[in-house]
Design an enzyme around this catalytic site. Structure first.
Site, PDB file in Angstrom:
ATOM      1  N   SER A  34       0.841  -1.194   0.000  1.00  0.00           N
ATOM      2  CA  SER A  34       0.000   0.000   0.000  1.00  0.00           C
ATOM      3  C   SER A  34       0.881   1.251   0.000  1.00  0.00           C
ATOM      4  O   SER A  34       1.689   1.442  -0.889  1.00  0.00           O
ATOM      5  CB  SER A  34      -0.955  -0.035   1.190  1.00  0.00           C
ATOM      6  OG  SER A  34      -1.987   0.914   1.051  1.00  0.00           O
ATOM      7  N   LYS A  79     -22.171  17.848   4.998  1.00  0.00           N
ATOM      8  CA  LYS A  79     -21.245  18.033   6.109  1.00  0.00           C
ATOM      9  C   LYS A  79     -21.227  16.826   7.038  1.00  0.00           C
ATOM     10  O   LYS A  79     -20.198  16.511   7.646  1.00  0.00           O
ATOM     11  CB  LYS A  79     -21.635  19.299   6.896  1.00  0.00           C
ATOM     12  CG  LYS A  79     -20.648  19.674   7.987  1.00  0.00           C
ATOM     13  CD  LYS A  79     -19.294  20.015   7.410  1.00  0.00           C
ATOM     14  CE  LYS A  79     -18.322  20.467   8.492  1.00  0.00           C
ATOM     15  NZ  LYS A  79     -16.981  20.737   7.938  1.00  0.00           N
TER      16      LYS A  79
END
Length: 275
Positions: free
Chosen positions: A86, A138
């Protein structure tokens, strides 16, 4: 050779990239170290000693960019001694060449996003969460409610964007592979070092010593190395040393207590046998 080089001959800087990025491995400290080595004439070549499963996407890319600036100026090799997966592999892609042991773990080119869902657990204990937000998205990704289809689509797009950036970075670092070939390999799968070498994710099979030899030859210097670690302030060192001292004291006390308990049991057993 001038007098200064005689006293301090050029060396290969070995920089450890070890542990999870953002947890054990501090990206800010390591970035400063990479930048410092880049401007230090004492280190004409560098080897990254990589043993990392990755970490946060932004932190991994920041370290990749710092390494890329370094490799644009000096020969940089990467040696994957354990895990280069990764974000750990992303950083290795800034080096050329990449070495790995045949049994190393390499790859995991992909992106993952996880979040615990605790709304049902809160309901079982009678806890409700109230949220007020300005902005339609949000509260996207909240742990306290299921996502809407629109939010799921936006999260998928965000993850895909980071994934595409990862593929671009690997494709840039592995010019012998086309972007289409990299995309085909970017399934999140991990490989042994031997497998990674066969499919083009690793240049050479070898260990840290092999990488150091390459770096020294590339810079035209003798094989001398210096392990370069992030610099720490006095307070941080004292705190670290203090924590180590406390830990060692606790271990010693625990061992002493075990010895005492063992002796007590032995005496008790002898006393019973004597009766």
């Amino acid at each position: 050779m001038d007098f200064e080089q005689y006293l301090s001959p050029p060396r290969v800087a070995v920089i450890e990239v070890a542990g999870q990025i953002g947890a054990r491995l501090n990206p800010r400290e390591l970035s400063r170290t990479l930048n410092s080595v880049r401007t230090n004439p004492r280190y004409p070549a560098v080897v990254l000693d990589i043993d990392s499963p990755g970490g946060g996407a932004a932190a991994s890319e920041a370290l990749y960019l710092a390494t890329k600036r370094l490799s644009d100026k000096k020969p940089v090799a990467a040696a994957i001694r354990g895990v280069g997966a990764s974000g750990g592999y992303m950083i290795a892609c800034a080096a050329n060449p990449i070495f790995a042991l045949p049994t190393s773990v390499v790859g995991s080119i992909g992106v993952i996003w996880t979040a615990p869902m605790i709304s049902e657990a809160l309901e079982r204990v009678g806890v409700k969460m109230r949220t007020r937000a300005a902005g339609e998205y949000k509260d996207m990704g909240s742990l306290f409610r299921d996502s809407t289809p629109e939010e799921e689509a936006k999260l998928d797009a965000l993850i895909q964007s980071v994934y595409e950036r990862f593929v671009d970075i690997v494709a840039e670092g592995r010019p012998e592979l086309t972007r289409e070939q990299v995309a085909a390999l970017a399934s999140g799968e991990i490989h042994t070092g031997a497998e990674a070498h066969e499919i083009g994710l690793v240049d050479r099979l070898g260990d840290l010593n092999d990488a150091v030899e390459w770096a020294a030859d590339a810079a035209g210097i003798e094989k001398r190395t210096t392990l370069v670690r992030p610099k720490r302030g006095l307070l941080q060192m004292l705190m670290t040393q203090g924590a180590d001292s406390v830990a060692n004291a606790l271990v010693d006390a625990f061992i002493d207590r075990l010895d005492a308990a063992r002796s007590e049991r032995l005496l008790e057993a002898r006393w019973r046998m004597g009766r």
